[in-house]
Design an enzyme around this catalytic site. Structure first.
Site, mmCIF file in Angstrom:
data_model
loop_
_atom_site.group_PDB
_atom_site.id
_atom_site.type_symbol
_atom_site.label_atom_id
_atom_site.label_comp_id
_atom_site.label_asym_id
_atom_site.label_seq_id
_atom_site.Cartn_x
_atom_site.Cartn_y
_atom_site.Cartn_z
ATOM 1 N N HIS A 77 19.330 -19.535 -55.306
ATOM 2 C CA HIS A 77 20.129 -19.324 -56.523
ATOM 3 C C HIS A 77 20.189 -17.860 -56.934
ATOM 4 O O HIS A 77 20.998 -17.491 -57.783
ATOM 5 C CB HIS A 77 19.499 -20.083 -57.704
ATOM 6 C CG HIS A 77 19.481 -21.561 -57.529
ATOM 7 N ND1 HIS A 77 20.577 -22.261 -57.129
ATOM 8 C CD2 HIS A 77 18.510 -22.476 -57.741
ATOM 9 C CE1 HIS A 77 20.269 -23.556 -57.079
ATOM 10 N NE2 HIS A 77 19.020 -23.709 -57.433
ATOM 11 N N GLU B 198 21.257 -20.276 -60.945
ATOM 12 C CA GLU B 198 22.316 -19.507 -60.267
ATOM 13 C C GLU B 198 23.169 -18.759 -61.305
ATOM 14 O O GLU B 198 23.474 -17.577 -61.145
ATOM 15 C CB GLU B 198 23.210 -20.449 -59.451
ATOM 16 C CG GLU B 198 24.375 -19.704 -58.822
ATOM 17 C CD GLU B 198 25.497 -20.608 -58.369
ATOM 18 O OE1 GLU B 198 25.231 -21.701 -57.853
ATOM 19 O OE2 GLU B 198 26.670 -20.218 -58.546
#
Ligand code: F3S
Length: 289
Positions: free
Chosen positions: A78, A130
């Site tokens: 991420h 993310e």
């Protein structure tokens, strides 16, 4: 005598490209001097695999303070906030960057928005790692949203650039973008949805429509696995979510003729193999597609 139940595995089961790459880099990082590889938080959203990795010397920590100088830190798929990388480097921590190249692409786009004097907009869940990592590259005035209602309340903007969380639903993103384009004078949109995720969702949907029961395998803390589960439930097929083979209850298969098997992007092969073996135990006639 065993009942004959057909088991159909989705062609998109198992690790996605980005997670596969991250796991390979973790393997390489394990050659660190003290044999320990640190990750900030769990490297993937799959508790049984995290436990297995821990036994091999992969240690999740919550901050850099828990790592000695010279330690090896693997950045998960991420990605992370760039300040964290700078801080780690100052402390003499060795970085192995396992950020998925698709996430790196979004990070590059939002950095470019700043050069072009565009306000960065991220369509995604602000709590997702993310999105937090991309936001870290986007400047302090980044806007994050995930609903049409939020898009409708946006003040008019002259110039903006839009990226989308890689695992966000495309139809939902398209609706939000339509609304945004009405209030932004000059909008640049980068389609950063991960095609591997879309292909997985499509294959799951197709499978869910032709089986009696869908078995979704993955971490309960994995948002993409939960998304697949919701997708199957919406189709109306009987759906079960398991993290490991032990959770499978043979009573689920009463009257079932076809089982569809799908997994999240962070479900390792060894768990899929155990699940398949357990299903073989209660059924037979497995079909690979
Ligand atoms: Fe990367 Fe797509 Fe997987 S963005 S981590 S390949 S879900």
């Amino acid at each position: 005598m065993k009942r004959r139940i057909e088991i159909i595995r989705s062609p998109h089961a198992g690790y996605c490209f980005g997670v596969k790459r991250a796991m390979r880099l973790i393997g390489q990082g394990s050659g660190s001097p003290d044999g320990i590889v640190y990750t900030l938080g769990d490297v993937i959203h799959n508790p049984p695999e995290v436990a297995r990795l821990r036994a091999k010397g992969v240690r999740p920590v919550s901050s850099l303070d828990e790592m000695p100088a010279g330690a090896t830190l693997v950045l998960r798929a991420h990605g992370v906030h760039p300040d964290l990388v700078r801080d780690a480097e100052r402390r003499g921590i060795r970085i192995v960057d396992a950020t998925c190249p698709f996430v790196q692409r979004s990070q590059q786009f939002v950095r470019k928005f700043q050069d072009e004097s565009r306000r960065a907009i991220i369509i995604g869940d602000r709590g997702h790692p993310e999105v937090r990592s991309i936001a870290g590259h986007a400047g302090a005035d980044v806007i994050i949203m995930k609903t049409i209602e939020e898009a409708e309340t946006l003040e008019p903007l002259e110039r903006a650039g839009i990226v989308i969380q890689t695992t966000f639903s495309r139809p939902e993103a398209e609706r939000i973008i339509q609304v945004l384009e009405r209030t932004i004078g000059d909008a640049r949109v980068h389609d950063t949805i991960c095609q591997a995720t879309e292909a997985r969702r499509d294959a799951t949907l197709e499978l869910a429509r032709r089986v009696d029961l869908m078995l979704v395998v993955g971490g309960r803390n994995s948002s993409n696995t939960n998304g697949l589960y919701q997708l199957c439930v919406a189709v109306g097929v009987l759906t079960k979510f398991v993290e490991t083979a032990d959770e499978i209850d043979p009573a689920w298969f009463k009257g079932v003729r076809r089982i569809g098997l799908t997994t999240g992007t962070s479900t390792p092969d060894w768990i899929i193999d155990e699940v398949t073996a357990k299903l073989d135990d209660v059924a037979c006639d497995r079909t690979e597609e």
